[in-house]
Write a protein that holds these residues in place. Structure first.
Motif, PDB file in Angstrom:
ATOM      1  N   UNK A 175       0.831  -1.201   0.000  1.00 44.09           N
ATOM      2  CA  UNK A 175       0.000   0.000   0.000  1.00 44.09           C
ATOM      3  C   UNK A 175       0.865   1.250   0.000  1.00 44.09           C
ATOM      4  N   UNK A 176       1.925   1.253   0.803  1.00 46.16           N
ATOM      5  CA  UNK A 176       2.857   2.381   0.802  1.00 46.16           C
ATOM      6  C   UNK A 176       3.448   2.566  -0.593  1.00 46.16           C
ATOM      7  N   UNK A 177       3.880   1.492  -1.220  1.00 42.78           N
ATOM      8  CA  UNK A 177       4.497   1.600  -2.537  1.00 42.78           C
ATOM      9  C   UNK A 177       3.530   2.161  -3.576  1.00 42.78           C
ATOM     10  N   UNK A 178       2.262   1.806  -3.494  1.00 41.06           N
ATOM     11  CA  UNK A 178       1.266   2.372  -4.410  1.00 41.06           C
ATOM     12  C   UNK A 178       1.161   3.887  -4.220  1.00 41.06           C
ATOM     13  N   UNK A 179       1.145   4.323  -2.960  1.00 43.30           N
ATOM     14  CA  UNK A 179       1.019   5.756  -2.702  1.00 43.30           C
ATOM     15  C   UNK A 179       2.290   6.497  -3.101  1.00 43.30           C
ATOM     16  N   UNK A 180       3.449   5.909  -2.858  1.00 41.76           N
ATOM     17  CA  UNK A 180       4.692   6.557  -3.275  1.00 41.76           C
ATOM     18  C   UNK A 180       4.787   6.628  -4.806  1.00 41.76           C
ATOM     19  N   UNK A 181       4.255   5.629  -5.503  1.00 39.42           N
ATOM     20  CA  UNK A 181       4.225   5.677  -6.970  1.00 39.42           C
ATOM     21  C   UNK A 181       3.339   6.828  -7.437  1.00 39.42           C
ATOM     22  N   UNK A 182       2.225   7.054  -6.750  1.00 43.26           N
ATOM     23  CA  UNK A 182       1.350   8.184  -7.094  1.00 43.26           C
ATOM     24  C   UNK A 182       2.067   9.513  -6.852  1.00 43.26           C
ATOM     25  N   UNK A 183       2.859   9.584  -5.782  1.00 38.62           N
ATOM     26  CA  UNK A 183       3.657  10.792  -5.523  1.00 38.62           C
ATOM     27  C   UNK A 183       4.666  10.982  -6.646  1.00 38.62           C
ATOM     28  N   UNK A 184       5.347   9.925  -7.018  1.00 35.98           N
ATOM     29  CA  UNK A 184       6.373  10.008  -8.066  1.00 35.98           C
ATOM     30  C   UNK A 184       5.769  10.465  -9.399  1.00 35.98           C
ATOM     31  N   UNK A 185       4.514  10.079  -9.663  1.00 33.26           N
ATOM     32  CA  UNK A 185       3.836  10.484 -10.900  1.00 33.26           C
ATOM     33  C   UNK A 185       3.241  11.884 -10.806  1.00 33.26           C
ATOM     34  N   UNK A 186       3.306  12.503  -9.611  1.00 31.38           N
ATOM     35  CA  UNK A 186       2.735  13.834  -9.432  1.00 31.38           C
ATOM     36  C   UNK A 186       1.251  13.828  -9.152  1.00 31.38           C
ATOM     37  N   UNK A 187       0.692  12.659  -8.883  1.00 29.53           N
ATOM     38  CA  UNK A 187      -0.742  12.535  -8.600  1.00 29.53           C
ATOM     39  C   UNK A 187      -1.073  12.843  -7.144  1.00 29.53           C
ATOM     40  N   UNK A 188      -0.112  12.657  -6.271  1.00 32.40           N
ATOM     41  CA  UNK A 188      -0.270  12.963  -4.845  1.00 32.40           C
ATOM     42  C   UNK A 188       0.906  13.811  -4.407  1.00 32.40           C
ATOM     43  N   UNK A 189       0.690  14.528  -3.310  1.00 29.47           N
ATOM     44  CA  UNK A 189       1.767  15.262  -2.653  1.00 29.47           C
ATOM     45  C   UNK A 189       2.026  14.560  -1.327  1.00 29.47           C
TER      46      UNK A 189
ATOM     47  N   UNK B   4       5.886  11.716  11.412  1.00 29.82           N
ATOM     48  CA  UNK B   4       4.524  12.041  10.987  1.00 29.82           C
ATOM     49  C   UNK B   4       4.526  12.143   9.472  1.00 29.82           C
ATOM     50  N   UNK B   5       3.370  11.867   8.875  1.00 30.67           N
ATOM     51  CA  UNK B   5       3.260  11.982   7.420  1.00 30.67           C
ATOM     52  C   UNK B   5       1.795  12.058   7.024  1.00 30.67           C
ATOM     53  N   UNK B   6       1.593  12.600   5.853  1.00 33.41           N
ATOM     54  CA  UNK B   6       0.265  12.643   5.258  1.00 33.41           C
ATOM     55  C   UNK B   6       0.390  12.826   3.758  1.00 33.41           C
ATOM     56  N   UNK B   7      -0.561  12.294   3.034  1.00 33.70           N
ATOM     57  CA  UNK B   7      -0.601  12.422   1.583  1.00 33.70           C
ATOM     58  C   UNK B   7      -1.773  13.332   1.231  1.00 33.70           C
ATOM     59  N   UNK B   8      -1.580  14.174   0.250  1.00 31.64           N
ATOM     60  CA  UNK B   8      -2.632  15.073  -0.223  1.00 31.64           C
ATOM     61  C   UNK B   8      -2.844  14.788  -1.705  1.00 31.64           C
ATOM     62  N   UNK B   9      -4.097  14.549  -2.059  1.00 36.37           N
ATOM     63  CA  UNK B   9      -4.423  14.194  -3.434  1.00 36.37           C
ATOM     64  C   UNK B   9      -5.470  15.155  -3.985  1.00 36.37           C
ATOM     65  N   UNK B  10      -5.139  15.761  -5.118  1.00 39.40           N
ATOM     66  CA  UNK B  10      -6.106  16.629  -5.791  1.00 39.40           C
ATOM     67  C   UNK B  10      -7.225  15.767  -6.346  1.00 39.40           C
ATOM     68  N   UNK B  11      -8.426  16.270  -6.247  1.00 39.58           N
ATOM     69  CA  UNK B  11      -9.566  15.581  -6.829  1.00 39.58           C
ATOM     70  C   UNK B  11      -9.491  15.770  -8.346  1.00 39.58           C
ATOM     71  N   UNK B  12      -9.585  14.693  -9.088  1.00 40.68           N
ATOM     72  CA  UNK B  12      -9.442  14.774 -10.543  1.00 40.68           C
ATOM     73  C   UNK B  12     -10.770  14.965 -11.271  1.00 40.68           C
ATOM     74  N   UNK B  13     -11.873  14.858 -10.568  1.00 43.54           N
ATOM     75  CA  UNK B  13     -13.165  15.087 -11.226  1.00 43.54           C
ATOM     76  C   UNK B  13     -13.261  16.561 -11.601  1.00 43.54           C
ATOM     77  N   UNK B  14     -13.602  16.832 -12.846  1.00 45.75           N
ATOM     78  CA  UNK B  14     -13.566  18.215 -13.340  1.00 45.75           C
ATOM     79  C   UNK B  14     -14.488  19.164 -12.588  1.00 45.75           C
ATOM     80  N   UNK B  15     -15.493  18.682 -11.925  1.00 47.02           N
ATOM     81  CA  UNK B  15     -16.405  19.547 -11.176  1.00 47.02           C
ATOM     82  C   UNK B  15     -16.019  19.666  -9.703  1.00 47.02           C
TER      83      UNK B  15
END
Length: 173
Positions: A47-61, A73-84
């Motif tokens: 699960x960590x590796x999936x989230x780090x891959x999303x960070x590497x792709x710029x999908x998560x911060x 401490x840590x946290x991931x921030x993900x932009x909502x991709x739905x256009x609305x």
């Protein structure tokens, strides 16, 4: 213990190992971050590796709180991709190492997540989901979040132990 926070640190093997240790320790201390104790690093790693891959792709911060070289401490921030819905972000996998709990690290982490979200153009709010039955909604309320939704019994942590899935929202001003 004063943590210093780094946004989008280099994804080094040492950082990955620190995140893995923190996520595992926090889960085993009763943290509601996707697992039910007891867990091992082998359980958390995919699960960590999936989230780090999303960070590497710029999908998560990624936001990491350090005490010296140690991830605490840590946290991931993900932009909502739905256009609305691109005016808000998700805070995900928010964790504090047990050695840093009870010292304001969680509150500091949530303030830092809000700062990161504010730095993301067009972001007006942060949403997060938390597991009921642990008082997490009270913690997030102290951080300024409001409960905006609840699905009773949506999270099954064990046979006969269903918890509410609670949605919290922080409007950024």
């Amino acid at each position: 213990m004063a943590l210093f926070f780094v946004v989008d640190p280099p994804l080094t093997p040492a950082l990955r190992d620190g995140l893995l240790r923190t996520w595992t320790a926090a889960s085993n201390a009763g943290g509601a971050i996707g697992f039910v104790p007891p867990v091992t690093e082998d359980d958390v790693e995919p699960t960590l590796d999936l989230q780090l891959a999303a960070v590497a792709r710029g999908r998560m911060r990624l936001l990491v709180g350090f005490d010296g070289d140690e991830v605490r401490a840590a946290g991931f921030v993900e932009r909502n991709t739905h256009r609305l819905m691109q005016h808000w972000v998700w805070a995900k996998t928010v964790m504090v190492h047990p050695e840093a709990q009870g010292r304001g690290a969680g509150f500091a982490l949530m303030l830092a997540i809000a700062g990161l979200a504010r730095s993301m153009p067009g972001t007006e709010a942060i949403r997060l989901s938390c597991r009921g039955g642990l008082g997490l909604e009270d913690f997030y309320a102290r951080c300024g979040y409001k409960e905006v939704g609840r699905v009773p019994g949506a999270i099954r942590v064990g046979p006969g132990d269903d918890r509410d899935d609670i949605t919290m929202l922080l409007t950024l001003g």
